[in-house]
Design an enzyme around this catalytic site. Structure first.
Site, PDB file in Angstrom:
ATOM      1  N   LYS A 199       0.834  -1.208   0.000  1.00 36.94           N
ATOM      2  CA  LYS A 199       0.000   0.000   0.000  1.00 36.94           C
ATOM      3  C   LYS A 199       0.875   1.268   0.000  1.00 36.94           C
ATOM      4  CE  LYS A 199      -3.504   2.811   0.521  1.00 36.94           C
ATOM      5  NZ  LYS A 199      -4.593   3.060  -0.387  1.00 36.94           N
ATOM      6  N   LYS A 203      -0.006  11.415   5.715  1.00 31.40           N
ATOM      7  CA  LYS A 203       0.294  10.317   6.643  1.00 31.40           C
ATOM      8  C   LYS A 203       0.920   9.146   5.896  1.00 31.40           C
ATOM      9  CE  LYS A 203      -3.082   7.641   7.027  1.00 31.40           C
ATOM     10  NZ  LYS A 203      -3.700   6.412   6.558  1.00 31.40           N
TER      11      LYS A 203
HETATM   12  P1  NAD Z   1     -12.592   8.953   7.324  1.00 33.85           P
HETATM   13  O1  NAD Z   1     -11.963   9.944   8.226  1.00 33.85           O
HETATM   14  O2  NAD Z   1     -13.642   9.392   6.362  1.00 33.85           O
HETATM   15  O3  NAD Z   1     -13.199   7.737   8.186  1.00 33.85           O
HETATM   16  C1  NAD Z   1     -12.668   7.290   9.397  1.00 33.85           C
HETATM   17  C2  NAD Z   1     -13.838   7.057  10.346  1.00 33.85           C
HETATM   18  O4  NAD Z   1     -13.335   6.458  11.544  1.00 33.85           O
HETATM   19  C3  NAD Z   1     -14.545   8.350  10.764  1.00 33.85           C
HETATM   20  O5  NAD Z   1     -15.942   8.202  10.530  1.00 33.85           O
HETATM   21  C4  NAD Z   1     -14.220   8.500  12.255  1.00 33.85           C
HETATM   22  O6  NAD Z   1     -15.282   9.076  12.990  1.00 33.85           O
HETATM   23  C5  NAD Z   1     -14.012   7.060  12.641  1.00 33.85           C
HETATM   24  N1  NAD Z   1     -13.153   6.873  13.814  1.00 33.85           N
HETATM   25  C6  NAD Z   1     -11.955   7.447  14.094  1.00 33.85           C
HETATM   26  N2  NAD Z   1     -11.466   6.970  15.262  1.00 33.85           N
HETATM   27  C7  NAD Z   1     -12.377   6.086  15.721  1.00 33.85           C
HETATM   28  C8  NAD Z   1     -12.451   5.262  16.858  1.00 33.85           C
HETATM   29  N3  NAD Z   1     -11.480   5.281  17.806  1.00 33.85           N
HETATM   30  N4  NAD Z   1     -13.530   4.456  17.016  1.00 33.85           N
HETATM   31  C9  NAD Z   1     -14.513   4.443  16.085  1.00 33.85           C
HETATM   32  N5  NAD Z   1     -14.508   5.197  14.974  1.00 33.85           N
HETATM   33  C10 NAD Z   1     -13.451   6.018  14.803  1.00 33.85           C
HETATM   34  O7  NAD Z   1     -11.375   8.262   6.556  1.00 33.85           O
HETATM   35  P2  NAD Z   1     -11.423   7.373   5.217  1.00 33.85           P
HETATM   36  O8  NAD Z   1     -11.180   8.253   4.034  1.00 33.85           O
HETATM   37  O9  NAD Z   1     -12.622   6.473   5.252  1.00 33.85           O
HETATM   38  O10 NAD Z   1     -10.071   6.520   5.415  1.00 33.85           O
HETATM   39  C11 NAD Z   1      -9.990   5.433   6.338  1.00 33.85           C
HETATM   40  C12 NAD Z   1      -8.688   4.678   6.073  1.00 33.85           C
HETATM   41  O11 NAD Z   1      -8.701   4.201   4.717  1.00 33.85           O
HETATM   42  C13 NAD Z   1      -7.422   5.540   6.207  1.00 33.85           C
HETATM   43  O12 NAD Z   1      -6.384   4.772   6.756  1.00 33.85           O
HETATM   44  C14 NAD Z   1      -7.114   5.931   4.763  1.00 33.85           C
HETATM   45  O13 NAD Z   1      -5.730   6.202   4.596  1.00 33.85           O
HETATM   46  C15 NAD Z   1      -7.552   4.679   4.020  1.00 33.85           C
HETATM   47  N6  NAD Z   1      -7.960   4.875   2.619  1.00 33.85           N
HETATM   48  C16 NAD Z   1      -8.767   5.926   2.245  1.00 33.85           C
HETATM   49  C17 NAD Z   1      -9.133   6.077   0.906  1.00 33.85           C
HETATM   50  C18 NAD Z   1      -9.990   7.232   0.437  1.00 33.85           C
HETATM   51  O14 NAD Z   1     -10.044   7.470  -0.781  1.00 33.85           O
HETATM   52  N7  NAD Z   1     -10.670   7.949   1.304  1.00 33.85           N
HETATM   53  C19 NAD Z   1      -8.684   5.155  -0.046  1.00 33.85           C
HETATM   54  C20 NAD Z   1      -7.913   4.073   0.364  1.00 33.85           C
HETATM   55  C21 NAD Z   1      -7.548   3.945   1.700  1.00 33.85           C
END
Ligand code: NAD
Length: 303
Positions: A177, A245
């Site tokens: 990744k 990050k």
């Molecule tokens: P996001 O911030 O939209 O979602 C994260 C969610 O986790 C939020 O709703 C937040 O409230 C919740 N959260 C945080 N801490 C928490 C806890 N302790 N307990 C319960 N819920 C908690 O982020 P995202 O864009 O969905 O990304 C999530 C992961 O996926 C990241 O590691 C990101 O790097 C990876 N990712 C994102 C994408 C993208 O396009 N957005 C693509 C591939 C990978």
């Protein structure tokens, strides 16, 4: 037999992934730190939980989709000082924990060890494909862990992804990744430079993007972000602060291996600058605005 899947973290990615699990016939129990995403899951036919413990107690499979390494560690190992509120203290023995978040490979390996001590089978399974891939259920999933566990996880992973590849032992999914994030960031930076270059020459950029996408310069970044970049629509998508990050994970892992990545290091600095100036909440394609400013052109597209 119905599989019960707990999904912890129902944000941009976790929300639609949970919805696709429901569509595939799984019973989904969701927990999120803020309540609104849990309500959306319930509207989509899922069940809401009030805590991590409540969600995972009933689960066969637990998926975490959280922002960063400390978030996944806190949720898996617990945050009340005793660990009693974490996934591993509450999951039934034999439960599969699939961490789909993007985190540090060394943390993924540590979690696998901690899970093993509690009888929980852990996989690192970060994804690529962005929000559209999560919504369409077409994510590319790079999986690290034991082969038998990857096979056990496959029916659940197939509900959210199309390309599912076992890339090696614990942590290797996260290493792959990091390479993915290097390629994507570099690609966005080059598309941004091309857009600024074309606009400076007064070229019809929509036509240019169309023809570029059909040749060797074509890429998923160009297909999915080319037109939104031309329109300066930086609604996330994938937030700058998350890509920053990921590039931190990449540069640390490259240094650890003695590998020099000059272009990766440069784009990591540009992404860090974008975040430092307050644009961490924008889509990572907002790198275009920084590239524009380097040429003294910050007014956006020609009217
Ligand atoms: P996001 O911030 O939209 O979602 C994260 C969610 O986790 C939020 O709703 C937040 O409230 C919740 N959260 C945080 N801490 C928490 C806890 N302790 N307990 C319960 N819920 C908690 O982020 P995202 O864009 O969905 O990304 C999530 C992961 O996926 C990241 O590691 C990101 O790097 C990876 N990712 C994102 C994408 C993208 O396009 N957005 C693509 C591939 C990978």
């Amino acid at each position: 037999m119905t599989t019960t899947v707990a999904v912890i973290g129902l944000g941009i990615m976790g929300g639609p992934m949970a919805a696709n699990l429901i569509k595939a016939g799984h019973r989904v129990v969701g927990y999120n730190r803020s309540p609104e995403p849990v309500r959306r899951l319930q509207d989509a036919g899922g069940h809401g939980a009030g805590s991590v413990a409540e969600a995972v107690r009933v689960a066969d499979v637990v998926i975490t989709m959280l922002p960063d390494s400390p978030d996944v560690e806190a949720v898996a190992l617990g945050q009340d000082g005793t660990g009693a509120d974490g996934i591993y203290a509450n999951a039934r023995p034999g439960t599969l924990h699939i961490d789909a978040s993007t985190i540090r490979p060394d943390v993924a390996r540590r979690l696998a060890e901690a899970g093993r001590e509690r009888g929980v089978r852990v996989l690192d399974a970060p994804v690529s494909g962005g929000e559209p891939g999560a919504v369409e259920g077409t994510l590319s999933i790079m999986v690290g862990g034991d082969a038998a566990d990857v096979e056990a996880a496959r029916p659940v992973l197939e509900a959210v992804g199309r390309t599912i590849v076992h890339v090696g032992p614990h942590g290797s999914g996260q290493t792959v990744k990091a390479a993915n994030q290097l390629i994507v960031a570099g690609n966005i930076a080059l598309v941004a430079e091309a857009v600024v270059f074309l606009e400076a020459h007064g070229v019809n950029t929509a036509a240019a993007v169309e023809v570029l996408a059909g040749g060797l310069a074509g890429s998923t970044v160009l297909d999915r972000k080319g037109h939104t970049m031309l329109a300066r629509d930086f609604t996330p998508g994938f937030r700058v602060e998350l890509h920053d990050k990921d590039l931190g994970i990449l540069t640390a892992a490259a240094r650890e291996a003695g590998v020099v990545i000059p272009l990766g290091a440069l784009v990591a600095q540009l992404m860090a600058s974008l975040k430092a100036r307050g644009d961490g909440g924008l889509d990572h394609s907002a790198l275009l605005t920084l590239v524009e400013q380097l040429s003294g052109r910050s007014a956006g597209p020609p009217s």
